[in-house]
Design an enzyme around this catalytic site. Structure first.
Site, short mmCIF file in Angstrom:
data_model
loop_
_atom_site.label_atom_id
_atom_site.label_comp_id
_atom_site.label_asym_id
_atom_site.label_seq_id
_atom_site.Cartn_x
_atom_site.Cartn_y
_atom_site.Cartn_z
N SER A 9 -56.74 18.60 12.23
CA SER A 9 -55.69 18.91 10.96
C SER A 9 -55.55 20.52 11.46
CB SER A 9 -56.35 18.81 9.70
OG SER A 9 -56.54 17.50 9.35
N GLY A 37 9.32 -0.04 -6.31
CA GLY A 37 8.84 -1.24 -6.93
C GLY A 37 8.28 -2.15 -5.94
N ASN A 93 -40.99 23.30 17.60
CA ASN A 93 -40.20 22.97 18.75
C ASN A 93 -38.93 24.02 18.92
OD1 ASN A 93 -39.19 22.43 16.16
ND2 ASN A 93 -37.93 20.85 16.93
N ASP A 103 -5.08 -2.61 -3.62
CA ASP A 103 -5.77 -1.97 -4.78
C ASP A 103 -6.83 -3.28 -5.49
OD1 ASP A 103 -4.00 -3.11 -6.41
OD2 ASP A 103 -3.57 -1.20 -7.68
N ARG A 146 -35.93 11.45 9.96
CA ARG A 146 -34.41 11.89 10.67
C ARG A 146 -33.74 11.20 11.80
NH1 ARG A 146 -35.39 18.21 10.55
NH2 ARG A 146 -33.17 17.91 11.20
N GLU A 162 6.17 -7.68 -17.40
CA GLU A 162 5.34 -6.53 -17.40
C GLU A 162 5.09 -6.07 -18.62
OE1 GLU A 162 3.84 -5.33 -14.45
OE2 GLU A 162 4.59 -7.08 -13.72
N HIS A 222 -50.35 12.61 6.99
CA HIS A 222 -50.14 13.68 5.81
C HIS A 222 -49.62 15.00 6.29
CE1 HIS A 222 -54.16 11.41 4.93
NE2 HIS A 222 -54.46 11.88 5.97
N ALA A 239 0.75 -1.01 0.03
CA ALA A 239 0.04 0.16 0.11
C ALA A 239 0.72 1.43 0.05
CB ALA A 239 -0.83 -0.06 1.26
C1 UD1 Z 1 1.20 -4.90 -10.41
C2 UD1 Z 1 2.08 -6.25 -10.95
C3 UD1 Z 1 1.24 -6.90 -12.46
C4 UD1 Z 1 0.01 -7.22 -12.12
C5 UD1 Z 1 -0.69 -6.02 -11.46
C6 UD1 Z 1 -2.07 -6.53 -10.95
C7 UD1 Z 1 4.45 -5.89 -10.49
C8 UD1 Z 1 5.77 -5.45 -10.82
N1 UD1 Z 1 3.45 -5.93 -11.39
O1 UD1 Z 1 1.19 -4.11 -11.58
O2 UD1 Z 1 2.27 -7.80 -12.91
O3 UD1 Z 1 -0.58 -7.63 -13.26
O4 UD1 Z 1 -0.13 -5.69 -10.20
O5 UD1 Z 1 -2.85 -5.37 -10.54
O6 UD1 Z 1 4.35 -6.17 -9.17
N2 UD1 Z 1 3.45 -0.71 -4.45
C9 UD1 Z 1 4.10 -0.46 -3.42
N3 UD1 Z 1 5.34 0.08 -3.44
C10 UD1 Z 1 6.14 0.24 -4.60
C11 UD1 Z 1 5.30 0.07 -5.66
C12 UD1 Z 1 3.95 -0.46 -5.51
O7 UD1 Z 1 3.82 -0.62 -2.24
O8 UD1 Z 1 7.18 0.72 -4.58
C13 UD1 Z 1 1.93 -1.08 -4.19
C14 UD1 Z 1 1.00 -0.21 -4.73
O9 UD1 Z 1 0.69 0.49 -3.80
C15 UD1 Z 1 -0.16 -1.15 -5.18
C16 UD1 Z 1 0.80 -2.69 -5.45
O10 UD1 Z 1 1.97 -2.48 -4.93
O11 UD1 Z 1 -1.00 -1.42 -4.07
C17 UD1 Z 1 0.83 -2.74 -6.90
O12 UD1 Z 1 1.50 -1.80 -7.44
P1 UD1 Z 1 0.80 -1.02 -8.96
O13 UD1 Z 1 1.80 0.25 -9.10
O14 UD1 Z 1 -0.37 -0.80 -8.89
O15 UD1 Z 1 1.22 -2.18 -9.71
P2 UD1 Z 1 0.69 -2.61 -11.24
O16 UD1 Z 1 1.15 -1.80 -12.37
O17 UD1 Z 1 -0.84 -2.83 -11.08
CA CA Z 2 -2.37 -1.95 -9.66
#
Ligand code: UD1
Ligand code: CA
Length: 466
Positions: A414, A87, A395, A117, A342, A167, A372, A11
């Site tokens: 009424s 990443g 009131n 997500d 309410r 990817e 009514h 997240a």
């Molecule tokens: C990712 C996957 C992809 C998959 C897709 C599914 C990778 C490299 N790719 O891509 O293969 O098909 O999800 O929905 O994993 N996040 C971090 N830190 C970071 C980057 C991301 O916590 O540095 C978290 C994001 O908040 C998110 C999740 O990792 O909740 C996925 O990241 P996101 O950028 O949405 O990846 P996708 O491009 O959707």
């Molecule tokens: Ca995603």
């Protein structure tokens, strides 16, 4: 000994594509936030499978907002901080080295990874993944699905043994044609994950460390393809958010239908996740049931009803275009059409609230009728009392609210008003068009209206000549 699992919710990402004025984990989703869904799925998964472990959220981007939200709503969730969003593999590294967690995360037998997500994933899919990895003694499982428009997803490239994930950005035209995609949900042996995480580099088009690189050809890993891809819908855009909410609502309505709730056309009913509806109830289209609403058995909810944080007991009726907000409609009572209950409106059994009636912070006992065009606020009305058309509890004196009490079996004519504070007893009769300013003892009659004067033949003075 029960299994030990460390569950990680990714997240930390920014969620730029969502174009919301909030970090992605806090994007609205039904009556909740996006992050609430994976947390709930994991909690259910842990309890259903009696798993020993811990749920950790990896947070980073706008963590000053994300963390307090999670702490408030899910105090048992741990945190790991990813300083820079380099990443998904880097996010996992942050998880393992996090000071808050260090002592345990690498000791869990399995590590389960879920993205913040993907709100539609439920405990059912997580359990299926766990069963697979344990039964087949695999090192890792990635959940995949078939997506006709795979753009944006990582593609599953299957080999004789094992598979790898490429990817979108790094894929050749040939690989882009693959419709089996990565869901972002994984379960791995922690020892395997730790070993392979070390080697991941950022030699790819985005310069990111991809967690997907822990899956390699020839190794003891599997991509498990789920038949219903909707479950893994990833919310990167507002359009995907709408799709995910739709999928969540459909699931909720299916659950309710399985429990005996009848919909006239469920595609136009909007029901939040925590709403309960009892067997035998009927729900018409264009209805919104939200918040912590509880609907009993054999209730009828007609079109256009909007019910929030309210209780509707068995066999009650909410007629067309009626709004309930923090209200309680007791058994066999009815409200509407076009009524507004309410906060604090407590409508007794078999009571009847009719059209264009507004009730606020008032207790109406069994069988009361306000049929009514009336306003009832800060009032208590006793059993079987009948309120005529166009009644108003006055009131508010501009500064304070005052209480009106009306006893049981009384009749309020009424077009009357009570100027609160005032008490009308049991078995009273208020003549039509009266303004009641003084208390009335039980059994009394009151009339207060201007005297009528009739002048014969005088009407022509005011009527236009033909
Ligand atoms: C990712 C996957 C992809 C998959 C897709 C599914 C990778 C490299 N790719 O891509 O293969 O098909 O999800 O929905 O994993 N996040 C971090 N830190 C970071 C980057 C991301 O916590 O540095 C978290 C994001 O908040 C998110 C999740 O990792 O909740 C996925 O990241 P996101 O950028 O949405 O990846 P996708 O491009 O959707
Ligand atoms: Ca995603």
């Amino acid at each position: 000994m029960s299994l030990t699992i460390g569950a990680v919710i990714l997240a930390a990402g920014e969620g730029k594509r969502l174009k919301l004025n909030a970090p992605k984990p806090l994007a609205p989703c039904l009556d909740k936030k996006l992050i609430d869904f994976p947390i709930k799925a994991l909690k259910n998964f842990f309890s259903q499978n009696k798993i020993d472990g811990k749920i950790t959220a990896v947070i980073g981007h706008q963590r000053e907002l994300v963390r307090p939200y999670i702490e408030k709503h899910h105090p048992d969730i741990a945190f790991a901080i990813q300083e820079e969003q380099k990443g998904t593999a880097d996010a996992l590294r942050s998880y393992f080295i996090s000071h808050e967690n260090n002592h345990i995360t690498n000791q869990f037998q399995y590590t389960l990874v879920i993205c913040a997500d993907t709100p539609v994933v439920s405990a059912k899919e997580l359990t299926e993944m766990l069963t697979l990895i344990t039964n087949e003694n695999l090192d890792g499982v990635a959940a995949s699905f078939i997506e006709k428009n795979p753009k944006g997803y990582g593609r599953i490239v299957r080999e004789k043994k094992g598979f790898h994930i490429t990817e979108e950005k790094d894929a050749t035209d040939e690989i882009r044609k693959i419709t089996e995609v990565n869901s972002g949900l994984y379960i791995l042996k922690t020892s395997y994950l730790l070993e392979h995480l070390k080697a991941i580099d950022s030699n790819n088009k985005s310069g990111e460390f991809y967690l997907t690189d822990v899956f390699k050809d020839g190794l003891n890993v599997k991509a498990h393809c789920f038949p219903n891809g909707d479950i893994f819908l990833g919310v990167n855009t507002l359009s995907q958010l709408e799709d995910a909410e739709k999928a969540l609502r459909i699931r909720k309505k299916n659950e309710l239908r399985d429990n005996g709730v009848r919909f006239i056309d469920s595609s136009h009913c909007y029901i939040d996740s925590e709403v309960e509806v009892g067997e035998g109830s009927v729900i018409y289209p264009n209805t919104f049931l939200t918040g912590k609403t509880q609907i009993g058995k054999n209730v009828v909810i007609e079109m256009g009803a909007q019910i929030t944080n309210s209780i509707v007991d068995d066999s009650a009726k909410v007629l067309a275009y009626t709004i309930l907000d923090g209200a309680h409609l007791h058994t066999k009572a009815s409200a509407g059409p076009f009524a507004r209950l309410r906060p604090g409106a407590d409508i007794g059994p078999e009571a009847k609230i009719g059209n264009f009636v507004e009730i606020k912070k008032s207790v109406l006992d069994r069988g009361v009728k306000v049929s009514h065009l009336s306003y009832v606020g800060d009032a208590f009305i006793g059993e079987e009392t009948n309120i005529g058309c166009g009644f108003i509890t006055c009131n508010f004196d501009g500064l304070n609210k005052h209480i009106t009490k009306i006893g049981k079996n009384s009749f309020i004519g009424s077009d009357s008003q009570t100027i609160a504070p005032v008490v009308i007893g049991d078995d009273c009769f208020v003549a039509s068009s009266s303004t009641i300013t003084k208390d009335m003892p039980d059994g009394s009659f009151a009339i207060s209206r201007g005297q009528q004067t009739t002048k014969e033949g005088m009407a022509k003075k005011f009527l236009k000549k033909k």
